[in-house]
Write a protein that holds these residues in place. Structure first.
Motif, PDB file in Angstrom:
ATOM      1  N   GLU A  27       0.831  -1.208   0.000  1.00 14.04           N
ATOM      2  CA  GLU A  27       0.000   0.000   0.000  1.00 14.04           C
ATOM      3  C   GLU A  27       0.864   1.254   0.000  1.00 14.04           C
ATOM      4  N   ALA A  28       1.907   1.249   0.844  1.00 14.30           N
ATOM      5  CA  ALA A  28       2.799   2.409   0.907  1.00 14.30           C
ATOM      6  C   ALA A  28       3.558   2.580  -0.409  1.00 14.30           C
ATOM      7  N   ASN A  29       4.002   1.482  -0.994  1.00 17.38           N
ATOM      8  CA  ASN A  29       4.733   1.549  -2.256  1.00 17.38           C
ATOM      9  C   ASN A  29       3.854   2.099  -3.373  1.00 17.38           C
ATOM     10  N   LYS A  30       2.580   1.716  -3.363  1.00 22.38           N
ATOM     11  CA  LYS A  30       1.652   2.220  -4.377  1.00 22.38           C
ATOM     12  C   LYS A  30       1.483   3.727  -4.237  1.00 22.38           C
ATOM     13  N   ALA A  31       1.321   4.196  -2.984  1.00 20.23           N
ATOM     14  CA  ALA A  31       1.160   5.628  -2.745  1.00 20.23           C
ATOM     15  C   ALA A  31       2.413   6.391  -3.143  1.00 20.23           C
ATOM     16  N   VAL A  32       3.579   5.835  -2.822  1.00 17.44           N
ATOM     17  CA  VAL A  32       4.841   6.469  -3.179  1.00 17.44           C
ATOM     18  C   VAL A  32       4.980   6.569  -4.697  1.00 17.44           C
ATOM     19  N   ALA A  33       4.671   5.485  -5.391  1.00 18.51           N
ATOM     20  CA  ALA A  33       4.793   5.470  -6.849  1.00 18.51           C
ATOM     21  C   ALA A  33       3.857   6.486  -7.499  1.00 18.51           C
ATOM     22  N   GLN A  34       2.631   6.576  -6.987  1.00 13.94           N
ATOM     23  CA  GLN A  34       1.678   7.540  -7.544  1.00 13.94           C
ATOM     24  C   GLN A  34       2.130   8.966  -7.298  1.00 13.94           C
ATOM     25  N   GLN A  35       2.678   9.229  -6.119  1.00 12.21           N
ATOM     26  CA  GLN A  35       3.124  10.585  -5.824  1.00 12.21           C
ATOM     27  C   GLN A  35       4.339  10.947  -6.675  1.00 12.21           C
ATOM     28  N   PHE A  36       5.224   9.965  -6.887  1.00 16.03           N
ATOM     29  CA  PHE A  36       6.389  10.218  -7.727  1.00 16.03           C
ATOM     30  C   PHE A  36       5.948  10.581  -9.145  1.00 16.03           C
ATOM     31  N   GLU A  37       4.975   9.832  -9.682  1.00 12.63           N
ATOM     32  CA  GLU A  37       4.498  10.146 -11.030  1.00 12.63           C
ATOM     33  C   GLU A  37       3.803  11.499 -11.062  1.00 12.63           C
ATOM     34  N   ALA A  38       3.051  11.819 -10.001  1.00 18.50           N
ATOM     35  CA  ALA A  38       2.395  13.125  -9.945  1.00 18.50           C
ATOM     36  C   ALA A  38       3.421  14.250  -9.971  1.00 18.50           C
ATOM     37  N   MET A  39       4.538  14.063  -9.267  1.00 22.02           N
ATOM     38  CA  MET A  39       5.608  15.063  -9.287  1.00 22.02           C
ATOM     39  C   MET A  39       6.147  15.234 -10.700  1.00 22.02           C
ATOM     40  N   PHE A  40       6.368  14.118 -11.376  1.00 19.57           N
ATOM     41  CA  PHE A  40       6.893  14.164 -12.735  1.00 19.57           C
ATOM     42  C   PHE A  40       5.911  14.876 -13.678  1.00 19.57           C
ATOM     43  N   PRO A 100       4.807  -8.674 -14.580  1.00 17.49           N
ATOM     44  CA  PRO A 100       4.829  -7.403 -15.291  1.00 17.49           C
ATOM     45  C   PRO A 100       3.601  -6.570 -14.943  1.00 17.49           C
ATOM     46  N   ARG A 101       3.801  -5.261 -14.853  1.00 19.86           N
ATOM     47  CA  ARG A 101       2.698  -4.348 -14.601  1.00 19.86           C
ATOM     48  C   ARG A 101       2.427  -3.600 -15.889  1.00 19.86           C
ATOM     49  N   LEU A 102       1.327  -3.923 -16.512  1.00 16.58           N
ATOM     50  CA  LEU A 102       1.010  -3.337 -17.797  1.00 16.58           C
ATOM     51  C   LEU A 102      -0.154  -2.392 -17.674  1.00 16.58           C
ATOM     52  N   PRO A 103      -0.032  -1.168 -18.253  1.00 19.78           N
ATOM     53  CA  PRO A 103      -1.145  -0.249 -18.162  1.00 19.78           C
ATOM     54  C   PRO A 103      -2.315  -0.645 -19.057  1.00 19.78           C
ATOM     55  N   THR A 205      -4.230  -3.176 -15.591  1.00 20.56           N
ATOM     56  CA  THR A 205      -5.177  -2.175 -15.131  1.00 20.56           C
ATOM     57  C   THR A 205      -6.222  -1.963 -16.213  1.00 20.56           C
ATOM     58  N   GLU A 206      -7.486  -2.111 -15.857  1.00 19.99           N
ATOM     59  CA  GLU A 206      -8.579  -1.886 -16.797  1.00 19.99           C
ATOM     60  C   GLU A 206      -9.510  -0.827 -16.248  1.00 19.99           C
ATOM     61  N   TYR A 207     -10.253  -0.200 -17.148  1.00 18.09           N
ATOM     62  CA  TYR A 207     -11.211   0.820 -16.741  1.00 18.09           C
ATOM     63  C   TYR A 207     -12.620   0.230 -16.743  1.00 18.09           C
ATOM     64  N   GLU A 208     -13.290   0.363 -15.604  1.00 17.37           N
ATOM     65  CA  GLU A 208     -14.679  -0.062 -15.474  1.00 17.37           C
ATOM     66  C   GLU A 208     -15.488   1.104 -14.922  1.00 17.37           C
ATOM     67  N   ASN A 209     -16.448   1.561 -15.714  1.00 14.10           N
ATOM     68  CA  ASN A 209     -17.260   2.713 -15.327  1.00 14.10           C
ATOM     69  C   ASN A 209     -16.394   3.919 -14.982  1.00 14.10           C
ATOM     70  N   GLU A 214      -7.311  -2.939 -10.942  1.00 12.46           N
ATOM     71  CA  GLU A 214      -6.154  -3.793 -11.171  1.00 12.46           C
ATOM     72  C   GLU A 214      -6.515  -5.264 -10.997  1.00 12.46           C
ATOM     73  N   ARG A 215      -5.959  -6.082 -11.892  1.00 10.16           N
ATOM     74  CA  ARG A 215      -6.190  -7.523 -11.829  1.00 10.16           C
ATOM     75  C   ARG A 215      -4.952  -8.263 -12.337  1.00 10.16           C
ATOM     76  N   VAL A 216      -4.879  -9.544 -12.023  1.00 10.51           N
ATOM     77  CA  VAL A 216      -3.930 -10.441 -12.667  1.00 10.51           C
ATOM     78  C   VAL A 216      -4.722 -11.270 -13.657  1.00 10.51           C
ATOM     79  N   GLU A 217      -4.355 -11.188 -14.934  1.00 10.82           N
ATOM     80  CA  GLU A 217      -5.107 -11.853 -15.998  1.00 10.82           C
ATOM     81  C   GLU A 217      -4.226 -12.848 -16.750  1.00 10.82           C
ATOM     82  N   ARG A 218      -4.872 -13.718 -17.507  1.00 14.31           N
ATOM     83  CA  ARG A 218      -4.188 -14.725 -18.323  1.00 14.31           C
ATOM     84  C   ARG A 218      -4.080 -14.222 -19.763  1.00 14.31           C
ATOM     85  N   PHE A 219      -2.879 -14.361 -20.321  1.00 12.80           N
ATOM     86  CA  PHE A 219      -2.618 -13.909 -21.679  1.00 12.80           C
ATOM     87  C   PHE A 219      -2.047 -15.045 -22.517  1.00 12.80           C
TER      88      PHE A 219
END
Length: 291
Positions: A27-40, A100-103, A205-209, A214-219
């Protein structure tokens, strides 16, 4: 994790960011990553604003202040809803995960850039632009397969190269198998119930409404890039949802037809693909690989 987003340029917020990285929880890593991207993103928006003439009658210190506040809120919002994919890369590194984390992708694929930031600031930078050498190498590697697939679909081959570049970050983020080898899945096609071949798992990561989930999916996994193009050709060529894609010679219309057919849930997917198709990075890669 629900929290109030801090001012990304505030020194005290930067100190808090440093403290959060020591916690080490997902949870902390997610918040840190989002804040870092927001700074960028905030820095990108500020730089883009400064590149636009600001000597009009309505320009004042007050408007600049409110404009800066708006850009800050936009940067924070984008970082929480997918952004340009930077937060996902940072989070993956902080967590030390091998998945892998794919957008953003739906049945078929991710999108990797911040179209909202570009349109809000009045300019559109090249999406996911790698070094020219990386683009050239990727184009050279997939060009023969793209030509064959494009001939079957009646579209220019560089459209398919552009989509593969968008899906995989110019070949740098192809989904990997559990042993670290490549899946050769250039278009991030999912493994549905009818798929009889090999399968790999990846976080998506998928958009719903309108919300990112975020999910782990099969490819699907292939034995070569040629197999990936062949499978993509079957998907686009045989599915009635993509009738508007087949035979399309206009890059923007090709991208819109893919999105309208449901290729991705990212609402900016067509715009991102269009900008790669029409962008300098692909053009330079094509020119270099043809020498």
């Amino acid at each position: 994790m629900n929290s109030v987003q801090p001012n990304v340029l505030d020194p005290s917020s930067l100190a808090g960011l440093k403290l959060q990285t020591r916690e080490g929880s997902p949870e902390a890593n997610k918040a840190v990553a989002q804040q870092f991207e927001a700074m960028f993103l905030q820095i990108v928006l500020k730089t883009m604003r400064e590149s636009i003439p600001q000597d009009g009658m309505l320009e004042s210190e007050g408007t600049k202040l409110f404009q800066g506040m708006h850009d800050q809120q936009l940067a924070q919002l984008m970082s929480r809803t997918g952004g340009i994919g930077l937060a996902q890369v940072v989070e993956r590194q902080l967590n030390g995960t091998s998945i892998p984390r794919l957008p953003t992708y739906d049945l078929k694929g991710p999108a990797q850039a911040g179209a909202a930031a570009a349109s809000a600031a009045g300019a559109a930078p090249q999406l996911g632009a790698p070094y020219s050498g990386a683009a050239q190498g990727f184009v050279t590697q997939v060009w023969p397969q793209a030509q064959q697939a494009a001939a079957s679909l009646g579209v220019p081959p560089h459209f398919l190269v552009a989509q593969a570049a968008l899906e995989t970050g110019w070949g740098k983020s192809v989904i990997q198998r559990a042993d670290g080898s490549t899946s050769y899945n250039l278009f991030n096609i999912k493994a549905g119930r009818d798929w009889q071949g090999e399968v790999v798992e990846a976080r998506t990561t998928e958009y719903e409404n309108g919300r990112a989930v975020e999910r782990v999916e099969r490819f699907r996994a292939y034995g070569s890039y040629a197999e990936s193009f062949q499978d993509y050709t079957r998907l686009i060529g045989q599915n009635s949802r993509y009738a508007g894609v087949r035979g399309q010679s206009d890059g923007d219309a090709f991208a819109r037809a893919l999105q309208q057919g449901g290729y991705a849930t990212d609402p900016a997917y067509a715009d991102k693909l269009s900008r790669i198709i029409n962008g300098n990075t692909l053009r330079q890669g094509l020119q270099a690989s043809a020498r």
